[in-house]
Design a protein around this motif. Sequence first.
Motif, PDB file in Angstrom:
ATOM      1  N   MET A   1       0.842  -1.179   0.000  1.00  0.00           N
ATOM      2  CA  MET A   1       0.000   0.000   0.000  1.00  0.00           C
ATOM      3  C   MET A   1       0.891   1.248   0.000  1.00  0.00           C
ATOM      4  SD  MET A   1      -3.154   0.873   2.498  1.00  0.00           S
ATOM      5  CE  MET A   1      -2.648   1.945   3.793  1.00  0.00           C
ATOM      6  N   ALA A   2       0.598   2.164  -0.871  1.00  0.00           N
ATOM      7  CA  ALA A   2       1.375   3.393  -0.973  1.00  0.00           C
ATOM      8  C   ALA A   2       1.077   4.309   0.211  1.00  0.00           C
ATOM      9  CB  ALA A   2       1.039   4.114  -2.270  1.00  0.00           C
ATOM     10  N   LYS A   3       2.115   5.004   0.651  1.00  0.00           N
ATOM     11  CA  LYS A   3       1.950   5.939   1.757  1.00  0.00           C
ATOM     12  C   LYS A   3       1.396   7.256   1.231  1.00  0.00           C
ATOM     13  CE  LYS A   3       4.825   6.000   5.133  1.00  0.00           C
ATOM     14  NZ  LYS A   3       6.019   6.138   5.972  1.00  0.00           N
ATOM     15  N   THR A   4       0.581   7.883   2.037  1.00  0.00           N
ATOM     16  CA  THR A   4       0.042   9.189   1.676  1.00  0.00           C
ATOM     17  C   THR A   4       1.030  10.273   2.081  1.00  0.00           C
ATOM     18  OG1 THR A   4      -1.066   9.509   3.792  1.00  0.00           O
ATOM     19  CG2 THR A   4      -2.327   8.386   2.042  1.00  0.00           C
ATOM     20  N   ILE A   5       0.808  11.465   1.586  1.00  0.00           N
ATOM     21  CA  ILE A   5       1.627  12.605   1.992  1.00  0.00           C
ATOM     22  C   ILE A   5       1.516  12.797   3.495  1.00  0.00           C
ATOM     23  CG2 ILE A   5       1.838  15.116   1.859  1.00  0.00           C
ATOM     24  CD1 ILE A   5       1.005  14.890  -1.100  1.00  0.00           C
ATOM     25  N   THR A   6       0.300  12.696   4.035  1.00  0.00           N
ATOM     26  CA  THR A   6       0.096  12.901   5.471  1.00  0.00           C
ATOM     27  C   THR A   6       0.891  11.896   6.291  1.00  0.00           C
ATOM     28  OG1 THR A   6      -2.097  13.831   5.078  1.00  0.00           O
ATOM     29  CG2 THR A   6      -1.643  13.039   7.301  1.00  0.00           C
ATOM     30  N   SER A   7       0.844  10.621   5.926  1.00  0.00           N
ATOM     31  CA  SER A   7       1.568   9.620   6.709  1.00  0.00           C
ATOM     32  C   SER A   7       3.075   9.790   6.565  1.00  0.00           C
ATOM     33  CB  SER A   7       1.135   8.207   6.335  1.00  0.00           C
ATOM     34  OG  SER A   7       1.484   7.900   5.015  1.00  0.00           O
ATOM     35  N   THR A   8       3.539  10.181   5.397  1.00  0.00           N
ATOM     36  CA  THR A   8       4.963  10.417   5.191  1.00  0.00           C
ATOM     37  C   THR A   8       5.430  11.626   5.986  1.00  0.00           C
ATOM     38  OG1 THR A   8       4.804   9.464   2.982  1.00  0.00           O
ATOM     39  CG2 THR A   8       6.758  10.770   3.452  1.00  0.00           C
ATOM     40  N   LEU A   9       4.623  12.674   6.000  1.00  0.00           N
ATOM     41  CA  LEU A   9       4.942  13.862   6.790  1.00  0.00           C
ATOM     42  C   LEU A   9       4.973  13.522   8.277  1.00  0.00           C
ATOM     43  CD1 LEU A   9       5.477  16.870   7.001  1.00  0.00           C
ATOM     44  CD2 LEU A   9       3.025  17.265   6.807  1.00  0.00           C
ATOM     45  N   ALA A  10       3.999  12.748   8.746  1.00  0.00           N
ATOM     46  CA  ALA A  10       3.960  12.335  10.152  1.00  0.00           C
ATOM     47  C   ALA A  10       5.209  11.534  10.503  1.00  0.00           C
ATOM     48  CB  ALA A  10       2.701  11.523  10.437  1.00  0.00           C
ATOM     49  N   ASP A  11       5.612  10.623   9.638  1.00  0.00           N
ATOM     50  CA  ASP A  11       6.817   9.830   9.874  1.00  0.00           C
ATOM     51  C   ASP A  11       8.052  10.727   9.959  1.00  0.00           C
ATOM     52  OD1 ASP A  11       5.318   7.506   9.847  1.00  0.00           O
ATOM     53  OD2 ASP A  11       5.938   6.924   7.813  1.00  0.00           O
ATOM     54  N   GLU A  82      14.539  12.968   2.397  1.00  0.00           N
ATOM     55  CA  GLU A  82      13.652  11.803   2.474  1.00  0.00           C
ATOM     56  C   GLU A  82      12.207  12.200   2.179  1.00  0.00           C
ATOM     57  OE1 GLU A  82      14.536   8.545   2.907  1.00  0.00           O
ATOM     58  OE2 GLU A  82      16.569   9.316   2.711  1.00  0.00           O
ATOM     59  N   LEU A  83      11.760  13.309   2.752  1.00  0.00           N
ATOM     60  CA  LEU A  83      10.392  13.774   2.515  1.00  0.00           C
ATOM     61  C   LEU A  83      10.212  14.184   1.060  1.00  0.00           C
ATOM     62  CD1 LEU A  83       7.624  14.380   3.767  1.00  0.00           C
ATOM     63  CD2 LEU A  83       8.482  16.646   4.366  1.00  0.00           C
ATOM     64  N   GLY A  84      11.241  14.766   0.483  1.00  0.00           N
ATOM     65  CA  GLY A  84      11.175  15.198  -0.909  1.00  0.00           C
ATOM     66  C   GLY A  84      11.025  14.057  -1.890  1.00  0.00           C
ATOM     67  N   LYS A  85      11.376  12.849  -1.481  1.00  0.00           N
ATOM     68  CA  LYS A  85      11.246  11.697  -2.366  1.00  0.00           C
ATOM     69  C   LYS A  85       9.794  11.429  -2.732  1.00  0.00           C
ATOM     70  CE  LYS A  85      15.384   9.256  -0.937  1.00  0.00           C
ATOM     71  NZ  LYS A  85      15.923   8.060  -0.270  1.00  0.00           N
ATOM     72  N   ASP A  90       4.682   8.084  -8.037  1.00  0.00           N
ATOM     73  CA  ASP A  90       3.578   8.154  -8.995  1.00  0.00           C
ATOM     74  C   ASP A  90       2.432   8.897  -8.342  1.00  0.00           C
ATOM     75  OD1 ASP A  90       1.610   5.546 -10.658  1.00  0.00           O
ATOM     76  OD2 ASP A  90       1.523   7.731 -10.757  1.00  0.00           O
ATOM     77  N   SER A  91       1.927   9.944  -8.963  1.00  0.00           N
ATOM     78  CA  SER A  91       0.871  10.767  -8.366  1.00  0.00           C
ATOM     79  C   SER A  91      -0.401   9.954  -8.104  1.00  0.00           C
ATOM     80  CB  SER A  91       0.550  11.974  -9.246  1.00  0.00           C
ATOM     81  OG  SER A  91       0.109  11.556 -10.517  1.00  0.00           O
ATOM     82  N   ALA A  92      -0.576   8.854  -8.786  1.00  0.00           N
ATOM     83  CA  ALA A  92      -1.755   8.015  -8.541  1.00  0.00           C
ATOM     84  C   ALA A  92      -1.698   7.352  -7.183  1.00  0.00           C
ATOM     85  CB  ALA A  92      -1.881   6.953  -9.637  1.00  0.00           C
ATOM     86  N   SER A  93      -0.490   7.186  -6.622  1.00  0.00           N
ATOM     87  CA  SER A  93      -0.367   6.542  -5.316  1.00  0.00           C
ATOM     88  C   SER A  93      -0.525   7.518  -4.177  1.00  0.00           C
ATOM     89  CB  SER A  93       0.973   5.828  -5.205  1.00  0.00           C
ATOM     90  OG  SER A  93       2.023   6.766  -5.156  1.00  0.00           O
ATOM     91  N   ILE A  94      -0.558   8.794  -4.472  1.00  0.00           N
ATOM     92  CA  ILE A  94      -0.699   9.820  -3.432  1.00  0.00           C
ATOM     93  C   ILE A  94      -2.134  10.294  -3.421  1.00  0.00           C
ATOM     94  CG2 ILE A  94       0.082  12.071  -2.643  1.00  0.00           C
ATOM     95  CD1 ILE A  94       2.695  11.514  -4.163  1.00  0.00           C
ATOM     96  N   LYS A  95      -2.762  10.096  -2.289  1.00  0.00           N
ATOM     97  CA  LYS A  95      -4.174  10.490  -2.173  1.00  0.00           C
ATOM     98  C   LYS A  95      -4.342  11.554  -1.138  1.00  0.00           C
ATOM     99  CE  LYS A  95      -6.021   6.144  -3.691  1.00  0.00           C
ATOM    100  NZ  LYS A  95      -5.351   5.512  -4.524  1.00  0.00           N
TER     101      LYS A  95
END
Length: 95
Positions: A1-11, A82-85, A90-95
């Motif tokens: 499952m792809a990580k969202t921007i929110t979960s990546t930012l939280a991490d 790391e966050l910039g990655k 793929d924009s389809a994996s970011i919701k």
Amino acid sequence: MAKTITSTLADTLENLSKGDFERFWHQVLDRREEPRVKRNRVENKSRLEITDVLVSAFTEEGALTVALEILEAIGCNQPAKELGKINDCDSASIK
């Protein structure tokens, strides 16, 4: 499952040292651009709560941009890298 921007930012925020995290939220407060974040929305808040504040104030994409700018400004280059990655995903994996 792809990580969202929110979960990546939280991490990313979870992995900051206490000092870097405090400098991060101080920089959020010091931003001159609109929308501005009020002190009571970030002071004494957890990293997850600050993630929610960023997303609600700036949208997911805006929160990503703001976080990257602040991380670079406070010298947290590796977390910013790391966050910039997420921009390379793929924009389809970011919701």
